[in-house]
Design a protein around this motif. Structure first.
Motif, PDB file in Angstrom:
ATOM      1  N   GLU A  57      42.735  47.815  46.575  1.00 16.22           N
ATOM      2  CA  GLU A  57      42.006  46.566  46.790  1.00 16.22           C
ATOM      3  C   GLU A  57      42.363  45.533  45.717  1.00 16.22           C
ATOM      4  OE1 GLU A  57      37.437  44.873  47.030  1.00 16.22           O
ATOM      5  OE2 GLU A  57      37.763  47.026  47.140  1.00 16.22           O
ATOM      6  N   LYS A  93      44.269  41.887  46.077  1.00 18.42           N
ATOM      7  CA  LYS A  93      43.623  40.672  45.567  1.00 18.42           C
ATOM      8  C   LYS A  93      44.537  39.909  44.621  1.00 18.42           C
ATOM      9  CE  LYS A  93      38.779  41.907  46.050  1.00 18.42           C
ATOM     10  NZ  LYS A  93      37.502  42.151  45.360  1.00 18.42           N
ATOM     11  N   GLN A 128      47.351  38.252  46.579  1.00 14.61           N
ATOM     12  CA  GLN A 128      46.833  37.070  47.279  1.00 14.61           C
ATOM     13  C   GLN A 128      46.597  35.918  46.301  1.00 14.61           C
ATOM     14  OE1 GLN A 128      46.761  37.088  50.550  1.00 14.61           O
ATOM     15  NE2 GLN A 128      46.220  34.941  50.583  1.00 14.61           N
ATOM     16  N   LEU A 148      37.990  40.124  37.894  1.00 11.40           N
ATOM     17  CA  LEU A 148      37.848  41.237  38.837  1.00 11.40           C
ATOM     18  C   LEU A 148      37.284  42.498  38.159  1.00 11.40           C
ATOM     19  CD1 LEU A 148      41.214  41.023  40.840  1.00 11.40           C
ATOM     20  CD2 LEU A 148      38.931  40.303  41.606  1.00 11.40           C
TER      21      LEU A 148
END
Length: 60
Positions: free
Chosen positions: A31, A35, A38, A58
């Motif tokens: 994940e 992230k 992106q 994060l």
């Protein structure tokens, strides 16, 4: 992971330890990997410091 490395190497102020550190940070977290990929794609002008700051946001 290859896509991430390519994106990291294209960062304007990239350096080897930065690339290795980011890859190591997200190696076991799919994940987080997605992230950060992106984030870089959406913000191609970001510096290594910006990316490290995003990792911190994060919690990585």
């Amino acid at each position: 992971m290859d896509e991430l490395e390519e994106l990291l190497r294209d960062v304007s102020d990239t350096y080897d330890d930065f690339v290795a550190g980011v890859k190591s940070s997200v190696r076991d977290d799919e994940e987080a990997l997605q992230k950060i990929i992106q984030f870089i794609k959406e913000n191609p002008k970001k510096t290594s410091s910006d990316i490290i700051e995003y990792l911190d946001e994060l919690g990585i």
